[in-house]
Design a protein around this motif. Structure first.
Motif, PDB file in Angstrom:
ATOM      1  N   LEU A  59      -0.447   0.786  18.359  1.00 43.11           N
ATOM      2  CA  LEU A  59      -1.512  -0.019  17.744  1.00 43.11           C
ATOM      3  C   LEU A  59      -1.572   0.067  16.223  1.00 43.11           C
ATOM      4  N   PHE A  60      -0.652   0.761  15.590  1.00 45.21           N
ATOM      5  CA  PHE A  60      -0.801   1.077  14.166  1.00 45.21           C
ATOM      6  C   PHE A  60      -0.754  -0.127  13.229  1.00 45.21           C
ATOM      7  N   ARG A  61      -0.418  -1.303  13.714  1.00 49.85           N
ATOM      8  CA  ARG A  61      -0.395  -2.491  12.850  1.00 49.85           C
ATOM      9  C   ARG A  61      -1.773  -3.119  12.702  1.00 49.85           C
ATOM     10  N   THR A  62      -2.749  -2.596  13.414  1.00 50.73           N
ATOM     11  CA  THR A  62      -4.112  -3.119  13.346  1.00 50.73           C
ATOM     12  C   THR A  62      -5.066  -1.995  12.961  1.00 50.73           C
ATOM     13  N   GLU A  63      -6.160  -2.374  12.374  1.00 51.00           N
ATOM     14  CA  GLU A  63      -7.206  -1.391  12.061  1.00 51.00           C
ATOM     15  C   GLU A  63      -8.169  -1.310  13.245  1.00 51.00           C
ATOM     16  N   PRO A  64      -8.748  -0.163  13.445  1.00 52.92           N
ATOM     17  CA  PRO A  64      -8.748   1.060  12.639  1.00 52.92           C
ATOM     18  C   PRO A  64      -7.566   1.983  12.917  1.00 52.92           C
ATOM     19  N   PHE A  65      -6.618   1.522  13.721  1.00 48.28           N
ATOM     20  CA  PHE A  65      -5.534   2.391  14.177  1.00 48.28           C
ATOM     21  C   PHE A  65      -4.543   2.758  13.087  1.00 48.28           C
ATOM     22  N   ALA A  66      -4.328   1.875  12.123  1.00 50.37           N
ATOM     23  CA  ALA A  66      -3.424   2.201  11.005  1.00 50.37           C
ATOM     24  C   ALA A  66      -3.957   3.419  10.265  1.00 50.37           C
ATOM     25  N   THR A  67      -5.228   3.397   9.942  1.00 50.73           N
ATOM     26  CA  THR A  67      -5.854   4.510   9.235  1.00 50.73           C
ATOM     27  C   THR A  67      -5.846   5.772  10.095  1.00 50.73           C
ATOM     28  N   GLN A  68      -6.120   5.626  11.386  1.00 50.08           N
ATOM     29  CA  GLN A  68      -6.131   6.784  12.279  1.00 50.08           C
ATOM     30  C   GLN A  68      -4.745   7.419  12.395  1.00 50.08           C
ATOM     31  N   LEU A  69      -3.705   6.600  12.455  1.00 49.67           N
ATOM     32  CA  LEU A  69      -2.351   7.142  12.551  1.00 49.67           C
ATOM     33  C   LEU A  69      -1.978   7.915  11.287  1.00 49.67           C
ATOM     34  N   ILE A  70      -2.344   7.371  10.144  1.00 42.22           N
ATOM     35  CA  ILE A  70      -2.060   8.065   8.882  1.00 42.22           C
ATOM     36  C   ILE A  70      -2.758   9.426   8.862  1.00 42.22           C
ATOM     37  N   LYS A  71      -4.017   9.464   9.316  1.00 45.94           N
ATOM     38  CA  LYS A  71      -4.743  10.739   9.380  1.00 45.94           C
ATOM     39  C   LYS A  71      -4.102  11.673  10.404  1.00 45.94           C
ATOM     40  N   PHE A  72      -3.753  11.123  11.547  1.00 46.31           N
ATOM     41  CA  PHE A  72      -3.187  11.916  12.638  1.00 46.31           C
ATOM     42  C   PHE A  72      -1.888  12.580  12.207  1.00 46.31           C
ATOM     43  N   ASP A  73      -1.021  11.823  11.571  1.00 44.14           N
ATOM     44  CA  ASP A  73       0.277  12.341  11.139  1.00 44.14           C
ATOM     45  C   ASP A  73       0.260  12.869   9.715  1.00 44.14           C
ATOM     46  N   GLN A  74      -0.881  12.827   9.077  1.00 49.05           N
ATOM     47  CA  GLN A  74      -1.039  13.244   7.683  1.00 49.05           C
ATOM     48  C   GLN A  74      -0.032  12.536   6.789  1.00 49.05           C
ATOM     49  N   GLY A  75       0.243  11.274   7.130  1.00 46.43           N
ATOM     50  CA  GLY A  75       1.145  10.450   6.331  1.00 46.43           C
ATOM     51  C   GLY A  75       2.592  10.883   6.360  1.00 46.43           C
ATOM     52  N   GLN A  76       2.965  11.739   7.311  1.00 47.53           N
ATOM     53  CA  GLN A  76       4.298  12.344   7.296  1.00 47.53           C
ATOM     54  C   GLN A  76       5.250  11.868   8.396  1.00 47.53           C
ATOM     55  N   ASP A  77       4.838  10.943   9.259  1.00 49.61           N
ATOM     56  CA  ASP A  77       5.712  10.552  10.361  1.00 49.61           C
ATOM     57  C   ASP A  77       6.914   9.768   9.851  1.00 49.61           C
ATOM     58  N   SER A  78       8.020   9.919  10.526  1.00 52.87           N
ATOM     59  CA  SER A  78       9.245   9.226  10.156  1.00 52.87           C
ATOM     60  C   SER A  78       9.204   7.784  10.632  1.00 52.87           C
ATOM     61  N   THR A  79       9.601   6.861   9.781  1.00 53.38           N
ATOM     62  CA  THR A  79       9.654   5.456  10.187  1.00 53.38           C
ATOM     63  C   THR A  79      10.673   5.251  11.299  1.00 53.38           C
ATOM     64  N   ASP A  80      11.645   6.140  11.426  1.00 54.50           N
ATOM     65  CA  ASP A  80      12.626   6.016  12.501  1.00 54.50           C
ATOM     66  C   ASP A  80      11.995   6.213  13.879  1.00 54.50           C
ATOM     67  N   ARG A  81      10.840   6.866  13.935  1.00 53.44           N
ATOM     68  CA  ARG A  81      10.153   7.074  15.212  1.00 53.44           C
ATOM     69  C   ARG A  81       9.118   5.989  15.505  1.00 53.44           C
ATOM     70  N   MET A  82       8.852   5.122  14.560  1.00 53.74           N
ATOM     71  CA  MET A  82       7.796   4.126  14.730  1.00 53.74           C
ATOM     72  C   MET A  82       8.222   2.998  15.671  1.00 53.74           C
TER      73      MET A  82
END
Length: 183
Positions: A59-82
């Motif tokens: 769901l990360f392409r929509t809000e509020p999920f984009a913001t939640q994913l950034i918080k969840f992963d602390q902005g560190q997730d690899s784009t290769d896993r997205m």
């Protein structure tokens, strides 16, 4: 895709972790190892069917999920896993022993999860990828939009097929099995 062809559906008697013979055998091996341990309740498939990270990953392409994913992963997730390609996601679930992501309800009614209407920049995938025209390539591909299967020209058209598939007798008659697994 022919939603009236029973062979296009997976069995709903097992979780996605048991989708293939190889994954079933992997689960059997884990189960037999756990049975030998004391004080451990046996289980066959050790991944929860839908952890929060999986849901956010879809769901990360929509809000509020984009913001939640950034918080969840602390902005560190690899784009290769997205999540960026339905074909790649399906292939991973079939082959990767640790990839056990079930679909979420939004796959059946929410075209927004496949497009990036907020125009966020999620970066690029750097690993080997499969282009929409089915030619393999190396290089960077943006993960902003989801690459849909050829029969799904756009997100609005794509979601109609899974929604109709849910009404197919093969699926309707098997949904109780999925509920029994989860609840």
């Amino acid at each position: 895709i022919n939603i009236h062809d029973e062979t296009v559906y997976r069995s709903l008697k097992l979780p996605i972790a048991g989708i293939s013979k190889a994954k079933q055998q992997n689960g059997d091996i884990k189960l037999s190892a756990i049975v030998r341990e004391e004080d451990t309740k046996p289980f066959q498939f050790g991944t929860h069917y839908l952890p929060a990270r999986y849901v956010l990953g879809y769901l990360f392409r929509t809000e509020p999920f984009a913001t939640q994913l950034i918080k969840f992963d602390q902005g560190q997730d690899s784009t290769d896993r997205m999540f960026h390609s339905l074909m790649e996601a399906w292939n991973n679930v079939n082959v990767d022993m640790s990839d056990n992501k079930e679909l979420i309800p939004e796959f059946f009614y929410s075209p927004e999860i496949f497009s990036n209407s907020n125009h966020y920049s999620f970066g690029v995938k750097k690993s080997k990828w499969l282009q929409k025209d089915k030619t393999e390539g190396r290089g960077a591909v943006r993960v902003d939009q989801v690459v849909l299967p050829p029969w799904g020209e756009n997100p609005n058209i794509f979601i109609k097929t899974p929604a109709l598939a849910l009404e197919n007798n093969t699926v309707s008659l098997g949904l109780n099995n999925q509920n029994d697994l989860i609840f």
